[in-house]
Design a protein around this motif. Sequence first.
Motif, PDB file in Angstrom:
ATOM      1  N   LEU A  81       0.765  -1.363  -0.126  1.00 16.28           N
ATOM      2  CA  LEU A  81       0.092   0.023  -0.092  1.00 16.28           C
ATOM      3  C   LEU A  81       0.828   1.323  -0.119  1.00 16.28           C
ATOM      4  O   LEU A  81       1.708   1.484   0.768  1.00 16.28           O
ATOM      5  CB  LEU A  81      -1.060   0.212   1.334  1.00 16.28           C
ATOM      6  CG  LEU A  81      -1.927  -1.119   1.260  1.00 16.28           C
ATOM      7  CD1 LEU A  81      -1.757  -2.258   2.066  1.00 16.28           C
ATOM      8  CD2 LEU A  81      -3.186  -0.661   1.324  1.00 16.28           C
ATOM      9  N   CYS A 141       0.936   5.079   0.406  1.00 15.51           N
ATOM     10  CA  CYS A 141      -0.166   6.112   0.611  1.00 15.51           C
ATOM     11  C   CYS A 141       0.493   7.682   0.251  1.00 15.51           C
ATOM     12  O   CYS A 141       1.685   7.788   0.770  1.00 15.51           O
ATOM     13  CB  CYS A 141      -0.293   5.958   2.119  1.00 15.51           C
ATOM     14  SG  CYS A 141      -0.884   4.395   2.696  1.00 15.51           S
ATOM     15  N   CYS A 155      -4.423   6.076  -0.458  1.00 16.05           N
ATOM     16  CA  CYS A 155      -3.496   4.739  -0.411  1.00 16.05           C
ATOM     17  C   CYS A 155      -3.456   4.020  -1.760  1.00 16.05           C
ATOM     18  O   CYS A 155      -4.655   3.662  -2.188  1.00 16.05           O
ATOM     19  CB  CYS A 155      -3.623   3.846   0.778  1.00 16.05           C
ATOM     20  SG  CYS A 155      -3.199   4.756   2.342  1.00 16.05           S
ATOM     21  N   HIS A 191      -1.144   3.985  11.140  1.00 16.55           N
ATOM     22  CA  HIS A 191      -1.808   3.388  10.121  1.00 16.55           C
ATOM     23  C   HIS A 191      -0.571   2.532   9.287  1.00 16.55           C
ATOM     24  O   HIS A 191      -0.968   1.237   8.945  1.00 16.55           O
ATOM     25  CB  HIS A 191      -2.007   4.670   9.221  1.00 16.55           C
ATOM     26  CG  HIS A 191      -2.913   3.956   7.622  1.00 16.55           C
ATOM     27  ND1 HIS A 191      -4.057   4.072   7.665  1.00 16.55           N
ATOM     28  CD2 HIS A 191      -2.162   3.478   6.669  1.00 16.55           C
ATOM     29  CE1 HIS A 191      -4.546   3.694   6.162  1.00 16.55           C
ATOM     30  NE2 HIS A 191      -3.394   3.250   5.811  1.00 16.55           N
ATOM     31  N   HIS A 250      -0.872  -1.690   8.714  1.00 16.70           N
ATOM     32  CA  HIS A 250      -0.390  -2.656   7.420  1.00 16.70           C
ATOM     33  C   HIS A 250       0.515  -3.749   8.048  1.00 16.70           C
ATOM     34  O   HIS A 250       0.558  -4.928   7.445  1.00 16.70           O
ATOM     35  CB  HIS A 250      -0.012  -1.876   6.458  1.00 16.70           C
ATOM     36  CG  HIS A 250      -1.246  -1.059   5.823  1.00 16.70           C
ATOM     37  ND1 HIS A 250      -2.470  -1.498   5.625  1.00 16.70           N
ATOM     38  CD2 HIS A 250      -1.216   0.265   5.195  1.00 16.70           C
ATOM     39  CE1 HIS A 250      -3.117  -0.625   4.907  1.00 16.70           C
ATOM     40  NE2 HIS A 250      -2.608   0.392   4.876  1.00 16.70           N
ATOM     41  N   HIS A 289      -7.452  -2.345   4.869  1.00 18.99           N
ATOM     42  CA  HIS A 289      -8.116  -0.977   4.808  1.00 18.99           C
ATOM     43  C   HIS A 289      -9.670  -1.166   5.335  1.00 18.99           C
ATOM     44  O   HIS A 289     -10.195  -2.053   4.673  1.00 18.99           O
ATOM     45  CB  HIS A 289      -7.915  -0.223   3.496  1.00 18.99           C
ATOM     46  CG  HIS A 289      -6.799   0.590   3.332  1.00 18.99           C
ATOM     47  ND1 HIS A 289      -6.211   0.398   2.236  1.00 18.99           N
ATOM     48  CD2 HIS A 289      -6.085   1.291   3.933  1.00 18.99           C
ATOM     49  CE1 HIS A 289      -4.942   1.079   2.129  1.00 18.99           C
ATOM     50  NE2 HIS A 289      -4.808   1.486   3.273  1.00 18.99           N
TER      51      HIS A 289
HETATM   52 ZN    ZN Z   1      -2.956   2.392   3.837  1.00 16.48          ZN
END
Ligand code: ZN
Length: 266
Positions: free
Chosen positions: A20, A22, A49, A162, A166, A172
Amino acid sequence: MRINLLKPGMVLIMLAVTALSCKKNAEDKMADTTNLKTEKTALYENFSCEMLSLNTTGPVTEANGPSNKRWPNGSTVKVRFSGGSPYVRSKVTQYAKSWEAYANITFSFVADNAPADIKIAFVPPGSSSYIGTDARYQSTSMNFGWFNDNTSDTDFRRTTVHEFGHALGLGHEQSHPDSNIPWNRQAVYDYYMGPPNNWDKAKIDRNVLAVSPRNGYNYNAYDTKSIMHYPVQARFTTNNTVIAPNNTTISEGDIAYVRTYYPGRN
Ligand SMILES: [Zn+2]
């Protein structure tokens, strides 16, 4: 979306690699610091993201990544920095370790040249993280593209928590099958096709509008307070509803989930 993969037989996607990325809208830099409301809107709504994956079959979400990406419960996960000032490193360390109060995982920050599971860089412009144990196989598994010594403490917290979510294996939250977000799809396309993302339609479908499958995974209740939820701008919904605009810390739902995902802290 918080997921716990239950189907070990997903052979077709075993080779998928999901990350991901972002990206922070350049408008953030233009926030009017004399107007708190304007600043907060710019800071928290303009956040997107990109999920990158080699898997091209079906919607690409963390949920259909390769096998279960959880770290062994109770394990120590080694983390290494490349670049970043001592202050920035201290803030990433501080907020990464905030997960340790709830998840039975210890993040051990090691020397720059030491072997590590999670490898952090600070390369502009975007921020990103591989999901869970995928980090082991990357030379850089997490990136914070906009952190510097002038970054606000709230932004350090929001972004670090955040990304380390992950890294723990969390996806998400807006992709939760119960999210039922009334997307204004054209507005979403218009936004993400423009700078700073410049995505094509397929990438937007894959990264923004996909809903994860209900079967085969464990979910707790859809949580609009989750740190793993994108902020959804009013113009992205058909009923002009803002969703999760100011999620900057671990929610009660996040806590409840990681306590079951990595049990044993209390
Ligand atoms: Zn993310």
